[in-house]
Design a protein around this motif. Structure first.
Motif, PDB file in Angstrom:
ATOM      1  N   THR A  45      19.001   8.839   4.150  1.00  0.00           N
ATOM      2  CA  THR A  45      19.372   9.362   2.835  1.00  0.00           C
ATOM      3  C   THR A  45      18.448   8.876   1.737  1.00  0.00           C
ATOM      4  N   ARG A  68      18.448  13.624   4.984  1.00  0.00           N
ATOM      5  CA  ARG A  68      19.168  14.595   4.182  1.00  0.00           C
ATOM      6  C   ARG A  68      19.871  13.826   3.069  1.00  0.00           C
ATOM      7  N   ASN A  73      19.795  19.621  -0.953  1.00  0.00           N
ATOM      8  CA  ASN A  73      19.768  20.360   0.304  1.00  0.00           C
ATOM      9  C   ASN A  73      18.440  20.237   1.028  1.00  0.00           C
ATOM     10  N   MET A  74      17.470  19.570   0.416  1.00  0.00           N
ATOM     11  CA  MET A  74      16.160  19.482   1.053  1.00  0.00           C
ATOM     12  C   MET A  74      15.580  18.090   0.840  1.00  0.00           C
TER      13      MET A  74
END
Length: 280
Positions: A45, A68, A73-74
C-alpha cells in the motif's frame, strides 16, 4: 529489515497490507518482491522514500506495481518530502532522473506526515541532512526508526551539496535521532534503528556515530577558521583516527570526497556555525 538490495529496506506487514521504507536498487526488485509477498495476504500500500539516491528509490516503479493503495485505483502511494519529487521529475523538455512510475505521488511539505496503518501510528519527519529532503520514519508501537542515509554506520555521511545537503544538517539529524531513541538497560536494546546501510542498530550505535560526526565537524570548522585551504585540510587528515572504520580510498564516496563536501558546507555563509552541539 531487508539488506542486500542497495540501501536497507524496512518492511511493515499486517492485516491491512505492506508498507516499505525505501525500495533498494532497481536490479534487485524481483528479489525484494519475492521476499515481501509472503509476509501479508494484502497488497503493498505504501512506499516511503527517505531520500532520492538510486539505491533507495531504484525499485519504486517495479516493486510498486504489486501494490494497491487504500484510496486510489492505480499504483501505490509513494510518500516523500516534496523536493524529492522536484528532483526525480523534470520541467517540460528536460529529461527526468527517474521514470514517472517511480515518482512520489503523495508528497508532504511540512515538518511531518502521519499515517495509521496495520494498527500502528507511522510518523514521517522531514530532516534535511545528506539532502534537503531526507525523511526519518518512526514506527511508534514497534519502537523502530528507519533513519535513511542520515545515519549510515558503514561510512562517512554522503553530503550531497547539489541537492541541498550539509554537514550541519547531518549533525542536526543525528542529534534528533539521538533524542528519539530510548535505550533499555546499559544503552543496549530499546529502540531499534534501521540505518541507510549496514546492520541493525540501537541507541549506543547512534551515539558513537553522532560523536564521530561532531568531532570531525569541529576539527574541520576550526581549520577553516584558522584560514586553511581545502588542500591543507585534506593534508591535515582531520578524520585520520576514524578512517579505519568509516574511510574509503576508492568507490563512489571516498574520505577525500567527504572532507571536501564538509569543508565546502561549513565554509558556506548559509551554514550554521557550531550551533547544535549535543548537550549544549
Amino acid at each position: 529489515m531487508l539488506v542486500g538490495a542497495g540501501g536497507n529496506i524496512t518492511v511493515q506487514a499486517g492485516e491491512e497490507g505492506l508498507l516499505l521504507v525505501d525500495t533498494g536498487m532497481g536490479a534487485m526488485s524481483d528479489k525484494v518482491i519475492e521476499t515481501i509477498r509472503p509476509l501479508s495476504a494484502r497488497p503493498l500500500t505504501y512506499i516511503i522514500n527517505t531520500d532520492d539516491r538510486e539505491d533507495h528509490i531504484g525499485g519504486n516503479e517495479s516493486v510498486g506495481k504489486i501494490g494497491r493503495p487504500l484510496s486510489r485505483n492505480m499504483g501505490v502511494d509513494i510518500i516523500s518530502f516534496v523536493t524529492l519529487l522536484d528532483r526525480m521529475s523534470a520541467p517540460t523538455g528536460k529529461t527526468a532522473s527517474a521514470p514517472e512510475g517511480a515518482w512520489p505521488n503523495d508528497t508532504y511539505s511540512g515538518p511531518q506526515k502521519n499515517l495509521h496503518f496495520n494498527g500502528e501510528a507511522v510518523q514521517v519527519f522531514h530532516q534535511p541532512g545528506t539532502t534537503d529532503g531526507n525523511s526519518i520514519v518512526l514506527f511508534r508501537s514497534s519502537d523502530v526508526i528507519s533513519a535513511g542515509d542520515i545515519f549510515d554506520p558503514t561510512e562517512y555521511p554522503i553530503i550531497d551539496l547539489k541537492s541541498g545537503g550539509s554537514m550541519q544538517g547531518v549533525l542536526e539529524g543525528l542529534n534528533r535521532l539521538k533524542r528519539m531513541v530510548v535505550p533499555a538497560n546499559h544503552m543496549e536494546g530499546g529502540t531499534m534503528v534501521i540505518p541507510g546501510h549496514g546492520r541493525l542498530c540501537e541507541a549506543a550505535d547512534v551515539a558513537v556515530y553522532q560523536q564521530m560526526v561532531t568531532i570531525v565537524r569541529d576539527r574541520i570548522q576550526d581549520m577553516i577558521k584558522s584560514g586553511m585551504s581545502l588542500e591543507q585540510v585534506k593534508a591535515a587528515k582531520p578524520t585520520r583516527d576514524y578512517d579505519p572504520v568509516y574511510g574509503r580510498t576508492t568507490g563512489n564516496w571516498t574520505t577525500d570526497m567527504f572532507i571536501e563536501a564538509a569543508y565546502k558546507s561549513l565554509s558556506s555563509k548559509e551554514s550554521p556555525r557550531a550551533a547544535n552541539r549535543e548537550g549544549n
